[in-house]
Write an enzyme that holds these catalytic residues in place. Structure first.
Site, short mmCIF file in Angstrom:
data_model
loop_
_atom_site.label_atom_id
_atom_site.label_comp_id
_atom_site.label_asym_id
_atom_site.label_seq_id
_atom_site.Cartn_x
_atom_site.Cartn_y
_atom_site.Cartn_z
N THR A 130 35.98 36.65 -10.40
CA THR A 130 36.32 35.65 -11.42
C THR A 130 35.46 35.79 -12.67
O THR A 130 35.84 35.32 -13.75
CB THR A 130 36.18 34.22 -10.88
OG1 THR A 130 34.85 34.02 -10.42
CG2 THR A 130 37.16 33.96 -9.74
N HIS A 171 28.06 41.41 -10.60
CA HIS A 171 27.10 40.55 -9.91
C HIS A 171 27.19 40.80 -8.41
O HIS A 171 28.24 41.15 -7.88
CB HIS A 171 27.36 39.07 -10.23
CG HIS A 171 28.77 38.62 -10.00
ND1 HIS A 171 29.77 38.86 -10.91
CD2 HIS A 171 29.35 37.97 -8.96
CE1 HIS A 171 30.91 38.36 -10.45
NE2 HIS A 171 30.69 37.83 -9.26
N CYS A 206 26.17 37.09 -19.56
CA CYS A 206 25.29 37.51 -20.66
C CYS A 206 24.68 36.28 -21.32
O CYS A 206 23.49 36.28 -21.68
CB CYS A 206 26.06 38.34 -21.68
SG CYS A 206 26.36 40.06 -21.17
N HIS A 243 25.18 44.66 -19.66
CA HIS A 243 26.53 44.25 -19.27
C HIS A 243 27.33 45.42 -18.69
O HIS A 243 27.55 46.43 -19.34
CB HIS A 243 27.29 43.67 -20.47
CG HIS A 243 28.68 43.24 -20.09
ND1 HIS A 243 28.98 41.95 -19.69
CD2 HIS A 243 29.84 43.93 -20.00
CE1 HIS A 243 30.26 41.88 -19.38
NE2 HIS A 243 30.81 43.07 -19.56
P1 5GP Z 1 33.12 36.14 -8.17
O1 5GP Z 1 34.20 35.24 -7.67
O2 5GP Z 1 33.44 36.72 -9.54
O3 5GP Z 1 32.70 37.21 -7.19
O4 5GP Z 1 31.82 35.24 -8.32
C1 5GP Z 1 31.53 34.48 -9.44
C2 5GP Z 1 30.53 33.45 -9.00
O5 5GP Z 1 29.93 32.89 -10.14
C3 5GP Z 1 31.14 32.29 -8.21
O6 5GP Z 1 30.53 32.23 -6.93
C4 5GP Z 1 30.85 31.07 -9.07
O7 5GP Z 1 30.53 29.93 -8.32
C5 5GP Z 1 29.69 31.53 -9.93
N1 5GP Z 1 29.64 30.90 -11.24
C6 5GP Z 1 30.67 30.76 -12.12
N2 5GP Z 1 30.24 30.17 -13.24
C7 5GP Z 1 28.92 29.91 -13.07
C8 5GP Z 1 27.92 29.29 -13.90
O8 5GP Z 1 28.16 28.85 -15.02
N3 5GP Z 1 26.67 29.19 -13.37
C9 5GP Z 1 26.35 29.67 -12.14
N4 5GP Z 1 25.10 29.50 -11.71
N5 5GP Z 1 27.27 30.26 -11.33
C10 5GP Z 1 28.53 30.38 -11.79
ZN ZN Z 2 27.98 40.18 -19.56
#
Ligand code: 5GP
Ligand code: ZN
Length: 113
Positions: A94, A99, A6, A45
């Protein structure tokens, strides 16, 4: 509410924007797992797929249409790509703002579980 994505949508935290419209925001993953690694997120969200209902699911179809458009624009529509959303601990989620990862530009691991 304190949510990283967000804050990214609001521009409070910088990101490399790839696409934006009234419903979604797309930006480069900070830790790319492939030559193309874009995150596509709804501006409203939702924490994960667990929050998707019949009432709010139209944005999910739109996200897939955006994924197809971005894949074409980024030159991976013919070579192939993956669109994936991790939900919860076992999937390795994470960030708890829904997303969709758009991954491509190399031969991706086939592991699905
Ligand atoms: P998940 O593991 O939740 O499926 O994916 C989260 C993704 O968000 C990860 O691939 C991580 O690299 C990305 N990510 C986490 N923090 C940030 C951020 O501050 N900026 C960007 N551009 N990506 C982020
Ligand atoms: Zn959010």
């Amino acid at each position: 509410m304190d949510c990283l994505f967000c804050s990214i949508i609001k521009g409070e935290i910088p990101s490399t924007k790839v696409y934006e419209d009234e419903q979604v925001y797309a930006f480069k993953d900070i830790n790319p797992m492939a030559p193309v690694h874009v995150l596509i997120i709804p501006k409203t969200h939702l924490s994960s797929i667990n929050d998707v209902t019949e009432e709010n699911s139209a944005v999910i179809a739109h996200i897939y249409a955006v994924a197809a458009k971005l894949a074409k624009a980024l030159g991976i529509s013919e070579s192939g790509y993956r669109v994936v959303s991790n939900c919860g601990a076992d999937a390795g989620q994470t960030v708890f703002h829904l997303h969709f990862h758009l991954l491509g530009g190399k031969k991706l691991n086939v592991e699905m579980g």
